[in-house]
Design a protein around this motif. Structure first.
Motif, PDB file in Angstrom:
ATOM      1  N   ALA B 208       0.991  -1.077   0.065  1.00 50.01           N
ATOM      2  CA  ALA B 208       0.079  -0.089   0.047  1.00 50.01           C
ATOM      3  C   ALA B 208       0.923   1.307   0.074  1.00 50.01           C
ATOM      4  N   GLY B 209       2.150   1.234   0.867  1.00 51.57           N
ATOM      5  CA  GLY B 209       3.166   2.492   0.986  1.00 51.57           C
ATOM      6  C   GLY B 209       3.601   2.554  -0.521  1.00 51.57           C
ATOM      7  N   PHE B 210       3.889   1.467  -1.028  1.00 55.88           N
ATOM      8  CA  PHE B 210       4.551   1.710  -2.396  1.00 55.88           C
ATOM      9  C   PHE B 210       3.528   2.079  -3.362  1.00 55.88           C
ATOM     10  N   ASN B 211       2.216   1.722  -3.500  1.00 54.40           N
ATOM     11  CA  ASN B 211       1.415   1.987  -4.621  1.00 54.40           C
ATOM     12  C   ASN B 211       1.089   3.492  -4.361  1.00 54.40           C
ATOM     13  N   TYR B 212       0.836   3.891  -2.906  1.00 55.82           N
ATOM     14  CA  TYR B 212       0.493   5.122  -2.790  1.00 55.82           C
ATOM     15  C   TYR B 212       1.437   5.967  -3.274  1.00 55.82           C
ATOM     16  N   GLY B 213       2.926   5.936  -3.132  1.00 56.45           N
ATOM     17  CA  GLY B 213       3.880   6.788  -3.848  1.00 56.45           C
ATOM     18  C   GLY B 213       3.541   6.692  -5.508  1.00 56.45           C
ATOM     19  N   HIS B 214       3.358   5.565  -5.839  1.00 57.24           N
ATOM     20  CA  HIS B 214       3.136   5.498  -7.204  1.00 57.24           C
ATOM     21  C   HIS B 214       2.144   6.351  -7.651  1.00 57.24           C
ATOM     22  N   ASN B 215       1.021   6.276  -7.135  1.00 56.03           N
ATOM     23  CA  ASN B 215      -0.505   6.798  -7.658  1.00 56.03           C
ATOM     24  C   ASN B 215      -0.495   8.041  -7.045  1.00 56.03           C
TER      25      ASN B 215
END
Lengths: 336, 615
Positions: B208-215
């Motif tokens: 979730a943290g990684f995707n948050y950064g991406h999104n």
């Protein structure tokens, strides 16, 4: 092959330098005798000591010996035994060395139950520093450092030992060349920490401190030799005994006031509950005879044995024996 | 919007994870540095935590930090400044503000920047950034708490959600650095493998943290750190305390001896004991003693009984052990004493690092009581240093005091698993076969080292101890001439060790006019400082000492070559004064700081350059 040793196999050639008449001489002779009987070779025996008159003893033993620093003998002996459990390890110490400066090491050695034999020579005085009161000196004791008498209560070594969960406590008197070696042998046979308190006379600074208990004149009436499985009988004519009334011990004369031999307690040194052992050990020579012999001798897990057992258990599960084996079991990555 | 994300390519990047001492910042930092090491980067880490286990939540005193410097080239230090700061609460931001560059990235959990949180951190206004003068930093304000709760809503376990915030932040940092999430996943599996529910929660939050950064397409710099191939072999991540433990194990293995450690817990040295207590498969015996004195005394007993024996401690514990070290000097028994130095005097600042025990190690005993004193210079060097300490102790029948420090102890870097075959032999000085007229204090005539007869050996029963002995007969003696002879002999034995240790190396420009001198844990900072001075086109040399007593044989020759010498250390000049006492006429410049924090390289450069141009 069992080699028969004689006391002289354990005597070192070094000149003994205690004061003439000091109780330490007697302890030394008893230890030579006891070690011959125990039968462990001198080169497999290590005698450790701290500082004080009693701590000179290793120099007079033809064994491995280490005269260390004040109060730390119990810790050093622990290290010797844990490092090499094959050795028979002894600690020669005194009331100042073990109960004052070394009190912490003494109680923790006892608590851990490492298999060492502690000979605690209690003369209730600092001899080597020329006559100051020790942690076992009686309240009110007058000496150079307490010219108006001490205002503190002493430790009682048995109480301290049992309070530290001691599994073996015995008491001996320096002049009793007959029984003391046997007590030392019993201490050596016990697996775990053994404490032998030796009531010992300092001829220079505290002469006669135990006279009213141990002198030939009073000994029969003022002491009782406890033996496991035997009735607690004492007195010139073996006519006195220890009985238990409620929670209280009582010294009685058999045949008087309705007491019979059947009322007299049988000594059970192996009882796990230390309550009675403590009561016996604290009998003070006033209304009771002072208890001698092996007062408590209870089996329990032995520290140095458990240390090796744990290693063996882990080794049975994990084949790593070298640092590299171990590291390669962990999180590693390869650079090719 | 992706295009707005600037990609910075950097030689080294420094990242600091920071939050409450219960927020799991050490774990997040550790995983990030390990995965960087696995990917082939050089890493140096620096955990900076409070002495309180759980200080009041959200307060300045409770802030715990973990800094890692990741680089493609040789990284020497954790970095003066931090390029990326994770500040889980306002207190963390405030405590670390001084480490930020003007354009650093700051990741915050916006959920924990409420009025109440700001008050706890003693902010006066509602804008902590403005209040701290951080006007140009790039802020990523992520509602981490909310997102962790949402992500784990189906678990109905709010506590677990809160406990996972650190891993969310880790995921975000992984995105920022283009780090593949699967390596982090692998490490979480190693860590939480035995708790499937916790592992599952952490894996979800990490992604979730990684995707948050991406999104969010955050308009902040992201980083790419080049990786460079290292020497071939197997690597693991190691900190200084573990390295000491492994060095002792390696030495015991090489010497064919059992390893024994007697110890008492003390910050920051305890990990050495804990690591060794866990190494039962390797046959290590550890006694957790009743106090510091018993720690060393059990070790001395084990040494007497024939083991490689060690004790580990920090400054206050070394003070307690001093009488026993004197016994080992007098009894001439091998013993390794590891002092993981911390800020003093007295209890001082237990979790902070200093180099203030040098004089204590050299001279803190009664009588003329020479012992070997040496130091470790980096987390991985702690392995070699512990190995050498053991070697010298066993071969020269002496206590060896090894000085590391809190910075080395907790700092970590990637370490190539060594080939023990390539390490020098360790041959304890046993009684040689056929030696006639053996006595316990009979010595090798050249090295002055007494021969070691181990209890259990037939024919060698003997008594030793703390009393002075006759040189010839080994019997107790108070003869004045003999005492002088024994004092001189014990000193000569230690001095002679200079013949058995490596000569001192000089780094940098050997033909410079100025030499920088250091010892112990400041090596990385001094290296980087002289590299920076050199990069500015000036010549400077560096002599960084591992062996202190005795000094390497060529010390005087080296130091006398330079016009200017600057001794830099984290104390008030203890090594500088030691060198003055050992080298006639040597009078160096000094730079001393005792703050409990690592040096700032920029400050060192400034100081070195200032002295270089002075008259």
């Amino acid at each position: 092959m069992n080699i028969q040793y004689s006391p002289k196999d354990f005597k070192s050639p070094q000149l003994v330098r205690w004061c003439p008449g000091c109780g330490d001489h007697a302890v030394l002779n008893c230890l030579h005798k006891a070690m011959a009987e125990i039968g462990v070779a001198p080169h497999n025996t290590a005698v450790i000591s701290g500082i004080g008159c009693s701590s000179r003893l290793p120099y007079y033993m033809n064994t491995y010996g280490f005269h260390t620093i004040h109060g730390r003998g119990a810790a050093i002996a622990t290290g010797v035994k844990v490092a090499n459990p094959e050795l028979s390890v002894w600690l020669s110490t005194g009331d100042g060395d073990s109960l004052a400066i070394g009190g912490n090491h003494f109680i923790h050695a006892v608590r851990r139950n490492v298999d060492i034999n502690i000979i605690l020579m209690n003369n209730k005085i600092y001899g080597l520093t020329k006559g100051q009161y020790s942690p076992t000196s009686d309240r009110g004791f007058v000496c150079k450092s307490s010219p108006y008498g001490t205002v503190e209560d002493p430790f009682r070594p048995a109480e301290l030992t049992i309070g530290a969960r001691g599994r073996f406590f015995a008491r001996a008197i320096d002049v009793d060349l007959k029984n003391t070696p046997d007590i030392m042998v019993a201490a050596a046979k016990h697996k775990g920490t053994s404490v032998i308190e030796v009531l010992l006379n300092c001829v220079i600074f505290n002469d006669g401190i135990y006279d009213n208990i141990v002198s030939k004149e009073f000994r029969a009436e003022k002491t009782i030799m406890l033996r496991h499985g035997e009735k607690m009988i004492f007195g010139e004519n073996d006519d006195k005994g220890i009985v238990l009334e409620g929670f209280t011990l009582k010294a009685v004369t058999i045949g008087q006031n309705g007491y019979t031999l059947n009322d007299v307690l049988v000594h059970d040194a192996h009882a796990i509950d230390p309550t009675l052992h403590l009561k016996l050990a604290l009998m003070d020579g006033e209304n009771f005879p002072v208890a001698l012999g092996v007062i408590r001798d209870v089996e329990a897990e032995v520290y140095d044995v458990e240390v090796e057992k744990q290693i063996a258990e882990v080794q049975a599960k994990n084949p790593a024996r070298t640092l590299k084996d171990f590291l390669m079991q962990g999180e590693v990555w390869e650079v090719k | 919007m992706t295009n707005e994300t600037k990609v910075k390519e950097l030689g080294t990047v420094s990242i600091r994870f920071s939050g409450d001492s219960g927020d799991g910042m050490q774990l997040a930092g550790n995983i990030f540095s390990n995965l960087s090491a696995v990917l082939g980067n050089e890493i140096i880490t620096f955990p900076d935590f409070p002495a309180e286990i759980r200080a009041p939540h959200g307060t300045l005193s409770g802030v715990s930090g973990f800094q890692v410097n990741v680089g493609s080239k040789k990284v020497h230090t954790p970095g003066d400044k931090t390029d990326v700061l994770v500040a889980m609460n306002p207190a963390a931001l405030k405590v670390n503000a001084g480490f930020l560059n003007s354009d650093s990235v700051v990741i915050i959990d916006s959920d924990s920047y409420t009025q109440k949180d700001l008050e706890k951190a003693l902010f006066q206004t509602e804008d902590p950034f403005k209040e701290l003068g951080l006007n140009s930093v790039q802020v990523v304000a992520a509602p981490i708490t909310t997102m962790c709760k949402d992500c784990l809503a189906d678990l109905g376990d709010n506590k677990q959600a809160l406990r996972s915030r650190n891993i969310f932040a880790l995921g975000l940092v992984c995105w920022l650095f283009n780090r593949p999430v699967d390596v982090a996943e692998h490490m979480l599996k190693e860590k939480f493998g035995k708790k499937p529910a916790v592992l599952d929660a952490n894996l979800r939050v990490l992604n979730a943290g990684f995707n948050y950064g991406h999104n969010i397409h955050a308009t902040v710099s992201t980083y790419r750190i080049e990786t460079t191939p290292s020497e071939k072999g197997f690597y693991t991540d190691i900190n200084g305390n573990k390295a000491v433990a492994y060095g002792l194990i390696a030495a015991a293995e090489k010497a064919g001896l059992q390893l024994f450690l007697g110890s008492y817990p003390i910050t920051p040295a305890t990990d050495i004991m804990q690591e060794l207590a866990a190494r039962k498969e390797l046959g290590v015996k550890v006694v957790q003693a009743e106090d510091e004195i018993a720690g060393i005394c059990t070790a001395i007993g084990a040494s007497f009984a024939g083991s490689l024996a060690a004790t580990n401690t920090s400054g206050p514990g070394l003070a307690l052990k001093s009488e026993a070290i004197g016994l080992a000097v007098m009894a001439e028994l091998p013993l390794v004493v590891v002092d993981v130095q911390r800020s003093g005097p007295s209890t001082g600042m237990p979790t902070k690092s200093e180099q203030t025990d040098l004089m204590q190690a050299l001279y803190g005993r009664n009588g003329e009581s020479p012992a070997v004193v040496m130091s470790a210079i980096s987390p991985t060097d702690c392995f070699d240093a512990a190995y050498w300490a053991s070697k010298l102790a066993l071969e020269h029948m002496t206590p060896v005091i090894l000085l590391t420090d809190g910075y080395l102890a907790n700092g970590s870097s990637a370490w190539r698993i060594p080939d023990l075959e390539k390490y020098p032999e360790i041959k304890p000085n046993y009684v040689p076969k056929g030696l006639e007229n053996w006595k316990p204090y009979l010595r090798d005539p050249e090295t002055k080292v007494r021969y070691w007869a181990v209890p259990g050996t037939e024919g060698f029963t003997h008594r030793i101890g703390g009393l002075e002995k006759d040189f010839t007969t080994s019997i107790i003696s108070t003869n004045p001439e003999n005492h002088q002879l024994m004092v001189d002999t014990r000193q000569a034995k230690i001095d002679k060790i200079a013949d058995f240790i490596p000569e001192q190396e000089v780094l940098g420009d050997k033909d410079a006019d100025t030499i920088v001198i250091g010892w112990g844990g400041t090596y990385g900072h001094l290296c980087e400082a002289i590299e920076n001075v050199q990069a500015a086109g000036k010549k400077v040399a560096l002599a960084h000492f591992r062996f202190i007593n005795p000094l390497p044989k060529n010390t005087e020759e080296i130091l006398s070559k330079y016009k200017k010498a600057i001794v830099i250390e984290q104390n008030n000049g203890q090594f500088a004064n030691f060198l003055r006492s050992k080298i006639h006429g040597f009078d160096p410049y000094q730079f001393n700081r005792v703050k409990g924090q690592p040096f700032m390289v920029a400050r060192l450069v400034e100081e070195i350059e200032k002295i270089m141009i002075s008259d």
